[in-house]
Design an enzyme around this catalytic site. Structure first.
Site, mmCIF file in Angstrom:
data_model
loop_
_atom_site.group_PDB
_atom_site.id
_atom_site.type_symbol
_atom_site.label_atom_id
_atom_site.label_comp_id
_atom_site.label_asym_id
_atom_site.label_seq_id
_atom_site.Cartn_x
_atom_site.Cartn_y
_atom_site.Cartn_z
ATOM 1 N N LYS A 199 30.865 20.056 -4.875
ATOM 2 C CA LYS A 199 29.988 19.403 -5.853
ATOM 3 C C LYS A 199 30.621 19.352 -7.232
ATOM 4 C CE LYS A 199 25.786 19.403 -3.328
ATOM 5 N NZ LYS A 199 24.463 19.933 -3.055
ATOM 6 N N ARG A 234 25.945 25.419 3.494
ATOM 7 C CA ARG A 234 26.154 24.025 3.941
ATOM 8 C C ARG A 234 27.525 23.599 3.445
ATOM 9 N NH1 ARG A 234 25.403 18.841 2.084
ATOM 10 N NH2 ARG A 234 24.646 17.334 3.612
HETATM 11 N N1 HH2 Z 1 23.414 18.455 -0.665
HETATM 12 C C1 HH2 Z 1 23.677 17.197 -0.240
HETATM 13 C C2 HH2 Z 1 22.984 16.652 0.843
HETATM 14 N N2 HH2 Z 1 22.039 17.379 1.497
HETATM 15 N N3 HH2 Z 1 20.807 19.393 1.742
HETATM 16 C C3 HH2 Z 1 20.515 20.625 1.322
HETATM 17 N N4 HH2 Z 1 19.568 21.349 1.950
HETATM 18 N N5 HH2 Z 1 21.156 21.192 0.248
HETATM 19 C C4 HH2 Z 1 22.119 20.523 -0.454
HETATM 20 O O1 HH2 Z 1 22.653 21.091 -1.438
HETATM 21 C C5 HH2 Z 1 22.462 19.194 -0.027
HETATM 22 C C6 HH2 Z 1 21.767 18.644 1.082
HETATM 23 C C7 HH2 Z 1 24.721 16.380 -0.937
HETATM 24 O O2 HH2 Z 1 25.987 16.579 -0.434
HETATM 25 P P1 HH2 Z 1 26.748 15.636 0.628
HETATM 26 O O3 HH2 Z 1 26.016 15.573 1.918
HETATM 27 O O4 HH2 Z 1 28.156 16.103 0.747
HETATM 28 O O5 HH2 Z 1 26.788 14.211 -0.057
HETATM 29 P P2 HH2 Z 1 25.874 12.902 0.078
HETATM 30 O O6 HH2 Z 1 24.475 13.259 -0.280
HETATM 31 O O7 HH2 Z 1 26.496 11.928 -0.898
HETATM 32 O O8 HH2 Z 1 25.927 12.419 1.488
#
Ligand code: HH2
Length: 268
Positions: free
Chosen positions: A211, A246
């Site tokens: 992040k 995660r």
């Molecule tokens: N962060 C993201 C997506 N889902 N779910 C939970 N529970 N906690 C988090 O911190 C979280 C999440 C964002 O990260 P990422 O999936 O890598 O990116 P994107 O939302 O652009 O797909």
């Protein structure tokens, strides 16, 4: 329903079946998505978090059928192979179909904002992750503001926990939502005071992988340079009580978490 390991945090591998995710958009579609998930399983992931809608700052919502088309084939195949699956969605209908295909956890970054979500999760006996976010992904980083971020996030999560347990949901995780409507100092405060969140009576999930704030604090502008900062943040989260991490980099996260679990005094 998903049982957590007792001796270390569960490692939740991230599978973004999206064209626009901040960290890996467009990489994992079709056959490549399944291959990526199986690779993470082979690296030791306890659970694969399948998402078909990016929640990066400024992202736009995806239509139900498009999201379902992206995620369901992967969920189906992983479940068939016995791989524990979490569905990362805020749409009750996507969650319903994913649970019917064998997903066990619903990871909802809106903490059950869809009025049908609670019922869907209850009927399927799913484990649910409730996340805090200020605003929506489209607007959340425009001007986030808190007087006391840890108190406000805790209050929100306690209220949501109460409501879901009153409704009969038994297995609920909570998540402060790093990067979701948070300023740099808000993310720092939440990580520093994680033990307060871990004392709220539910397992805490931490999602810091790659992040922006991790990049800023570790001097790594480029995504591909953020692994060291990510592992450092995950280690801190583990020591401070996180039960689920995660992560994008499963093998590295698992090794780091095993090391910490081996040397951590039992009563921490
Ligand atoms: N962060 C993201 C997506 N889902 N779910 C939970 N529970 N906690 C988090 O911190 C979280 C999440 C964002 O990260 P990422 O999936 O890598 O990116 P994107 O939302 O652009 O797909």
């Amino acid at each position: 329903m998903f049982d957590l390991p007792a001796d270390r945090p569960a490692i939740m591998g991230i599978l973004n079946v999206t064209p626009d995710s901040f960290s890996d958009g467009g990489l994992w579609v079709g056959e490549a998505a399944l291959a990526r998930a199986l690779h993470m399983r082979d690296e030791g992931a306890d659970l694969i978090d399948v998402g078909g809608e990016s929640t990066r700052p400024g992202s736009q919502p995806v239509e139900l059928e498009e999201e379902a088309r992206r995620v369901l084939p992967v969920v189906r195949e992983l479940a068939r192979l016995g791989v524990p699956v979490s569905i990362d969605t805020s749409k009750a209908e996507v969650a319903r179909r994913a649970l019917a295909e064998g997903a066990r956890v619903v990871n909802d970054v809106t903490a059950l904002a869809d009025p049908d979500m609670l019922g869907v999760c209850l009927r399927a006996g799913a484990t649910v992750c409730l996340m805090h976010m200020q605003g929506t992904p489209a607007t959340m980083q425009a001007n986030p503001a808190y007087e006391d971020v840890v108190a406000e996030v805790s209050e929100f999560l306690v209220q949501k926990l109460y409501e879901t347990r009153q409704a009969g949901l038994e297995d609920v995780w909570i998540d402060p939502g790093f990067g979701f409507g948070k300023r740099l100092q808000d993310n720092i405060d939440l990580l520093n005071q994680l033990p307060r969140l871990c004392g709220l009576g539910a397992p805490v999930l931490v999602g810091v992988s790659r992040k922006g704030f991790v990049g800023k604090l570790s001097g790594a502008e480029l995504l591909e340079d953020r692994l060291a900062g990510t592992l450092a943040a995950q280690v801190l989260a583990q020591v401070r009580g996180a039960r689920i991490l995660r992560v994008h980099d499963v093998a590295e996260a698992l090794r780091a978490s095993r090391f910490v679990a081996s040397v951590q005094p039992r009563d921490l």
